[in-house]
Design an enzyme around this catalytic site. Structure first.
Site, PDB file in Angstrom:
ATOM      1  N   LYS A 185       3.527   5.387  -6.178  1.00  0.00           N
ATOM      2  CA  LYS A 185       2.803   5.598  -4.913  1.00  0.00           C
ATOM      3  C   LYS A 185       2.719   7.101  -4.652  1.00  0.00           C
ATOM      4  CE  LYS A 185       2.754   3.212  -0.442  1.00  0.00           C
ATOM      5  NZ  LYS A 185       3.594   2.469   0.501  1.00  0.00           N
TER       6      LYS A 185
HETATM    7  O1  G3P Z   1       2.574   0.478   3.719  1.00  0.00           O
HETATM    8  C1  G3P Z   1       2.589   1.496   4.655  1.00  0.00           C
HETATM    9  C2  G3P Z   1       3.312   1.013   5.845  1.00  0.00           C
HETATM   10  O2  G3P Z   1       4.636   0.802   5.539  1.00  0.00           O
HETATM   11  C3  G3P Z   1       3.197   1.846   7.051  1.00  0.00           C
HETATM   12  O3  G3P Z   1       3.382   0.976   8.092  1.00  0.00           O
HETATM   13  O4  G3P Z   1       3.908   0.292  10.364  1.00  0.00           O
HETATM   14  O5  G3P Z   1       4.853   2.419   9.444  1.00  0.00           O
HETATM   15  O6  G3P Z   1       2.437   2.248  10.013  1.00  0.00           O
HETATM   16  P1  G3P Z   1       3.659   1.521   9.551  1.00  0.00           P
END
Ligand code: G3P
Length: 235
Positions: free
Chosen positions: A104
């Site tokens: 990633k």
């Molecule tokens: O896959 C990316 C994700 O983990 C981000 O999620 O909820 O931190 O915006 P969030």
């Protein structure tokens, strides 16, 4: 007959089933989602690893290996470096851990250079922190295997995350790019449904929104009735 065959082929190739990933580094939650029998992969990020208390390079690498033991599918492991050379070195170490590791890489200039390098060297990548169609085009040109637009974070700033998924899906379809759209930063079960409708190839979500897909009060009421009727009839 020929027309029906052509139609069947069109639907087969144009709309492959949406892949289902879990977005967490928590091994119990990964196992729980896997036990549902619908899990195709895992995405992690440095924040999710830190949340599980996984620190230090060797522990982090071991944790990725542990995830790969649970799930037979793509496991995104994110680089910490922000320069080309560092990303390539780190990505190679991650890719060597297991054949299912996807490196990633953040959507920055050095990241695009690194994705191009990984593509040329047969290493799968997930381009992360994507917030625009322009970034999506660049990642696809570099050969990213997956592209992660952050739906929830776009919605958080009162823009429309799903609109971005639709826009990217349209561009990728017109341009015939191979990169898979991986809807990330999913915050709810509704997000999952909307992402599937909007043309996402992969949806990665935490465990709660995945389990939320099960919920409907009429299912519970209906099942209770079936069981009550069965008991009444059978004693
Ligand atoms: O896959 C990316 C994700 O983990 C981000 O999620 O909820 O931190 O915006 P969030």
């Amino acid at each position: 007959m020929v027309e029906r065959l052509a139609l069947a082929l069109f639907f087969t190739f144009k709309f492959p089933p949406c892949y289902f990933f879990i977005d967490t580094a928590n091994l119990d939650q990964i196992q729980e989602a896997k036990d549902l029998g619908v899990l195709d992969g895992v995405t992690t990020n440095p924040s999710l690893m830190a949340k599980e208390g996984i620190t230090g390079e060797q522990n982090i690498l071991n944790h990725y290996k542990a995830i790969c033991q649970i799930v037979d599918g793509a496991v995104s492991a994110e680089v910490i470096s922000t320069d080309f050379k560092g990303m390539v070195e780190e990505g190679k170490r991650l890719a060597d851990l297991h054949e299912n590791i996807v490196v990633k890489v953040p959507m920055i200039k050095e990241g695009i250079k690194a994705i191009s390098w990984f593509t040329e060297n047969g290493i799968e990548t997930n381009c992360t922190l994507v917030f625009s169609a322009g970034q999506a085009i660049l990642a696809a040109k570099a050969g990213a295997t997956y592209l992660s637009p952050f739906i929830g974070r776009i919605d958080d700033s009162s823009w429309d995350g799903m609109e971005l998924i639709r826009e990217i899906a349209e561009i990728y379809s017109i341009q015939d790019y191979d990169t898979l759209i991986l809807a990330a930063s999913i915050r709810s079960s509704l997000h999952i449904v909307q992402a599937a409708k909007s043309g996402a190839d992969v949806i990665t979500a935490p465990l709660a929104p995945i389990m939320g897909l099960l919920k409907h009060p009429l299912t519970d009421i209906g099942l209770a009735q079936f069981l009550a009727d069965h008991k009444k009839a059978n004693g």
